[in-house]
Design a protein around this motif. Sequence first.
Motif, mmCIF file in Angstrom:
data_model
loop_
_atom_site.group_PDB
_atom_site.id
_atom_site.type_symbol
_atom_site.label_atom_id
_atom_site.label_comp_id
_atom_site.label_asym_id
_atom_site.label_seq_id
_atom_site.Cartn_x
_atom_site.Cartn_y
_atom_site.Cartn_z
ATOM 1 N N UNK A 15 -18.947 -13.968 -2.737
ATOM 2 C CA UNK A 15 -18.307 -13.821 -3.570
ATOM 3 C C UNK A 15 -16.744 -13.287 -3.316
ATOM 4 N N UNK A 16 -15.511 -13.572 -4.280
ATOM 5 C CA UNK A 16 -14.689 -13.986 -3.913
ATOM 6 C C UNK A 16 -13.906 -12.146 -3.953
ATOM 7 N N UNK A 17 -12.439 -11.574 -3.069
ATOM 8 C CA UNK A 17 -11.811 -10.560 -3.453
ATOM 9 C C UNK A 17 -10.327 -10.969 -3.002
ATOM 10 N N UNK A 18 -9.870 -10.160 -4.064
ATOM 11 C CA UNK A 18 -7.896 -10.084 -3.919
ATOM 12 C C UNK A 18 -7.995 -8.311 -4.065
ATOM 13 N N UNK A 19 -6.917 -8.785 -2.552
ATOM 14 C CA UNK A 19 -6.285 -6.964 -2.746
ATOM 15 C C UNK A 19 -5.526 -7.267 -2.172
ATOM 16 N N UNK A 20 -4.682 -6.114 -3.285
ATOM 17 C CA UNK A 20 -2.884 -5.794 -3.698
ATOM 18 C C UNK A 20 -2.686 -5.280 -2.777
ATOM 19 N N UNK A 21 -1.334 -4.316 -2.395
ATOM 20 C CA UNK A 21 -0.336 -4.046 -1.815
ATOM 21 C C UNK A 21 1.103 -3.325 -1.949
ATOM 22 N N UNK A 22 1.055 -2.427 -2.940
ATOM 23 C CA UNK A 22 2.400 -2.295 -3.159
ATOM 24 C C UNK A 22 3.339 -1.222 -2.509
ATOM 25 N N UNK A 23 4.545 -1.317 -2.178
ATOM 26 C CA UNK A 23 5.330 -0.942 -1.104
ATOM 27 C C UNK A 23 6.234 -0.162 -2.214
ATOM 28 N N UNK A 24 6.688 0.658 -1.563
ATOM 29 C CA UNK A 24 7.614 2.090 -2.133
ATOM 30 C C UNK A 24 8.073 2.640 -1.057
ATOM 31 N N UNK A 25 9.816 3.279 -1.639
ATOM 32 C CA UNK A 25 10.442 4.368 -0.555
ATOM 33 C C UNK A 25 11.120 3.605 -0.067
ATOM 34 N N UNK A 26 10.974 2.202 -0.088
ATOM 35 C CA UNK A 26 12.365 1.202 0.921
ATOM 36 C C UNK A 26 12.915 0.773 0.657
ATOM 37 N N UNK A 31 12.740 -4.435 4.401
ATOM 38 C CA UNK A 31 11.438 -5.396 4.671
ATOM 39 C C UNK A 31 10.856 -6.055 5.209
ATOM 40 N N UNK A 32 10.380 -6.042 6.098
ATOM 41 C CA UNK A 32 9.746 -7.520 7.180
ATOM 42 C C UNK A 32 8.598 -7.745 6.460
ATOM 43 N N UNK A 33 7.843 -8.106 8.098
ATOM 44 C CA UNK A 33 6.573 -9.396 7.579
ATOM 45 C C UNK A 33 5.468 -8.172 6.915
ATOM 46 N N UNK A 34 4.389 -8.629 6.056
ATOM 47 C CA UNK A 34 3.631 -7.786 5.365
ATOM 48 C C UNK A 34 2.264 -8.333 5.972
ATOM 49 N N UNK A 35 1.146 -7.147 6.342
ATOM 50 C CA UNK A 35 0.424 -7.943 7.506
ATOM 51 C C UNK A 35 -1.228 -6.959 6.865
ATOM 52 N N UNK A 94 -3.193 -2.634 4.656
ATOM 53 C CA UNK A 94 -1.331 -2.963 4.576
ATOM 54 C C UNK A 94 -0.801 -2.492 5.390
ATOM 55 N N UNK A 95 0.324 -3.654 5.723
ATOM 56 C CA UNK A 95 0.882 -2.505 7.324
ATOM 57 C C UNK A 95 2.536 -3.557 6.525
ATOM 58 N N UNK A 96 3.674 -2.863 6.222
ATOM 59 C CA UNK A 96 5.073 -3.948 6.470
ATOM 60 C C UNK A 96 5.235 -3.106 7.505
ATOM 61 N N UNK A 97 7.284 -3.933 8.166
ATOM 62 C CA UNK A 97 7.161 -3.710 9.788
ATOM 63 C C UNK A 97 9.186 -3.631 9.000
ATOM 64 N N UNK A 104 6.445 0.457 11.946
ATOM 65 C CA UNK A 104 5.185 -0.085 10.816
ATOM 66 C C UNK A 104 5.115 0.949 10.125
ATOM 67 N N UNK A 105 4.247 -0.164 8.663
ATOM 68 C CA UNK A 105 3.830 1.646 7.841
ATOM 69 C C UNK A 105 2.759 1.240 7.252
ATOM 70 N N UNK A 106 1.688 1.859 7.006
ATOM 71 C CA UNK A 106 0.440 1.621 6.718
ATOM 72 C C UNK A 106 0.236 2.690 5.404
#
Length: 116
Positions: A15-26, A31-35, A94-97, A104-106
């Motif tokens: 099967x397939x999956x789709x994960x989402x990541x939402x960033x707030x407070x910045x 916001x730089x790269x997302x990993x 997920x992590x953003x820089x 880094x924020x996780x």
Amino acid sequence: VQLQASGGGLLQAGESLRLSCRVSGIITSNIGPMSWFRQAPGKQRELVASITRGGDREYADSVKGRSTISRDSAKIGYLQIHGLKPEDTAIYYCRVQRRSDSSDYWGQGTLVTVSS
């Protein structure tokens, strides 16, 4: 800065999956790269995929060719993995820089379990 990851769950192999990541407070411009990382039981956390603000992507060999990382905006990103395997079972983070100081924020992680 807060990251909210979602989309995990119990899936079957193939099967397939789709994960989402939402960033707030910045502010968006800072916001730089997302990993996406994952950590399987008893193993170290590993990089799965990353995407820069400019859209440059990189993938781990374990998901290359069956995974896509994308962003709707600086604050919303996704990870898709097709052809899931039991070895994809892990907690996905997920992590953003932050651009200003490279901090880094996780997110809290979302569990993906793939049954055979």
